[in-house]
Enzyme design. Structure first.
Site, short mmCIF file in Angstrom:
data_model
loop_
_atom_site.label_atom_id
_atom_site.label_comp_id
_atom_site.label_asym_id
_atom_site.label_seq_id
_atom_site.Cartn_x
_atom_site.Cartn_y
_atom_site.Cartn_z
N GLU A 74 88.87 98.27 -8.62
CA GLU A 74 88.85 98.84 -9.97
C GLU A 74 87.46 99.30 -10.38
O GLU A 74 87.27 100.42 -10.85
CB GLU A 74 89.37 97.83 -10.99
CG GLU A 74 89.30 98.36 -12.42
CD GLU A 74 89.86 97.42 -13.45
OE1 GLU A 74 90.06 97.87 -14.60
OE2 GLU A 74 90.11 96.25 -13.14
N ASP A 94 91.67 94.02 -7.80
CA ASP A 94 91.28 93.95 -9.20
C ASP A 94 90.52 92.64 -9.37
O ASP A 94 91.10 91.56 -9.25
CB ASP A 94 92.50 93.97 -10.12
CG ASP A 94 92.12 94.17 -11.59
OD1 ASP A 94 90.95 93.92 -11.93
OD2 ASP A 94 93.00 94.56 -12.38
N ILE A 96 89.10 91.14 -11.98
CA ILE A 96 89.61 90.35 -13.12
C ILE A 96 90.68 91.19 -13.81
O ILE A 96 90.37 92.09 -14.59
CB ILE A 96 88.50 89.98 -14.13
CG1 ILE A 96 87.36 89.23 -13.47
CG2 ILE A 96 89.10 89.14 -15.26
CD1 ILE A 96 86.21 88.86 -14.41
N ASP A 97 91.93 90.91 -13.51
CA ASP A 97 93.01 91.57 -14.22
C ASP A 97 93.21 90.80 -15.52
O ASP A 97 93.49 89.60 -15.52
CB ASP A 97 94.30 91.56 -13.39
CG ASP A 97 95.39 92.38 -14.05
OD1 ASP A 97 95.12 93.53 -14.40
OD2 ASP A 97 96.50 91.86 -14.23
N THR A 99 90.85 91.72 -18.33
CA THR A 99 89.45 91.59 -18.79
C THR A 99 89.37 91.31 -20.29
O THR A 99 88.54 90.51 -20.74
CB THR A 99 88.65 92.85 -18.44
OG1 THR A 99 88.61 92.99 -17.02
CG2 THR A 99 87.23 92.76 -18.97
N ASP A 224 96.20 96.89 -10.33
CA ASP A 224 96.79 95.98 -11.32
C ASP A 224 98.05 95.30 -10.81
O ASP A 224 98.36 94.17 -11.21
CB ASP A 224 97.15 96.75 -12.60
CG ASP A 224 95.93 97.26 -13.34
OD1 ASP A 224 94.98 96.48 -13.49
OD2 ASP A 224 95.93 98.43 -13.77
#
Length: 281
Positions: A74, A94, A96-97, A99, A224
């Site tokens: 990402e 990702d 940190i899905d 955020t 995601d």
């Protein structure tokens, strides 16, 4: 292109779980602290120092062990490093899905590590370090939460379903009007309710473990839901595009459902199809 054996895919899968746990330590250590916050595409599209730190940790680890593999992440894509999705072994990440959840200390955040070969998702790892939930799945072997096998709900009737969705980060009036029209259409089915956890991966994992029957969204990216998507499938669920057609990882739309009947019924209620530019083009 590297020719991969099943043994090599297994090695990658085991490594993914290890580095997800390492990344989780970075997230946990920063979770209750003040964050340095920036915006990307809009005021609701946030990124923190931790997002970048976690992606670098994961990329460096993978490049060190598998130097010929491709990487799609990402934050690297946001920074302009756009790689096409090919048949090569590819890690889709990702860091940190969720955020925005991370910024607000809402405990639904996840490290997401998906892996494709010949453009097929081979495995996925989704780790929520705040709740210490490790979801894993490799194609053909089932889906697991902290080592215990999970299964989707057996409910066949959309009217008796709990549905997950997200509003996304776009605040464009036209997009929002379509989002809310879809929500109204789904609610008027009527379904039991619509929930939102603020994380595509966590929403999909709710379907995988039977806590929800379906998740739909227009606008998320491949990172995601790549990892979470195969977890849904290996738990017995199905993936499709927002119109009920065949799932396309790069199309930025998804229905994840416990079975085809619920998925198709939900697709018919999504009266507004919303198009976004495909990923990795």
């Amino acid at each position: 292109m590297d020719i991969m054996t099943e043994s090599e895919i297994n090695e990658c899968f085991a490594f993914a779980s290890t580095i997800a746990k390492e990344a989780g330590k970075v997230i946990s250590s920063a979770f209750y602290k003040e964050k340095d916050i920036e915006t990307k595409a809009g005021v609701a599209d946030l990124v923190t120092k931790s997002d970048k730190e976690v992606e670098k940790l994961l990329f460096d680890s993978i490049r060190s062990k598998f130097p010929s593999h491709k990487l799609i992440g990402e934050e690297s894509v946001s920074a302009g490093d756009v790689s096409p999705h090919t048949n090569d072994p590819t890690w889709i990440i990702d860091p940190i899905d969720g955020t925005t959840n991370f910024v607000h200390r809402f405990p639904y955040v996840a490290v997401c590590i998906g892996f494709t070969y010949n453009k097929e998702i081979k495995f996925g790892v989704v780790y929520n370090p705040i709740l210490d939930e490790l979801y894993t799945a490799k194609r053909g072997t089932g889906a697991f939460l902290n080592g215990t096998r999970i299964h989707v709900s057996q409910e066949p009737d959309l009217r008796k379903c709990l549905v997950m969705t997200e509003c996304g980060s776009s605040r464009d009036d036209v997009v929002m009007a379509k989002l809310f029209e879809n929500m109204q259409s789904v609610l008027s089915t009527p379904v039991h309710t619509i929930h939102s956890l603020g994380s595509a991966a966590m929403n999909a994992c709710m379907v995988a473990k039977g806590a929800a029957e379906a998740y739909y969204e227009f606008g998320p990216h491949c990172w995601d839901f790549c990892a979470a998507g195969i977890i849904v499938e290996e738990a017995g669920g199905v993936l499709m595009n927002g119109d009920g057609g065949p799932f396309d990882l790069m199309a930025r739309q998804i229905i994840a459902a416990n079975n085809p009947e619920v998925g198709k019924s939900l697709a018919k209620r999504l009266v507004q199809q919303i198009s976004f530019p495909h990923d990795c083009q």
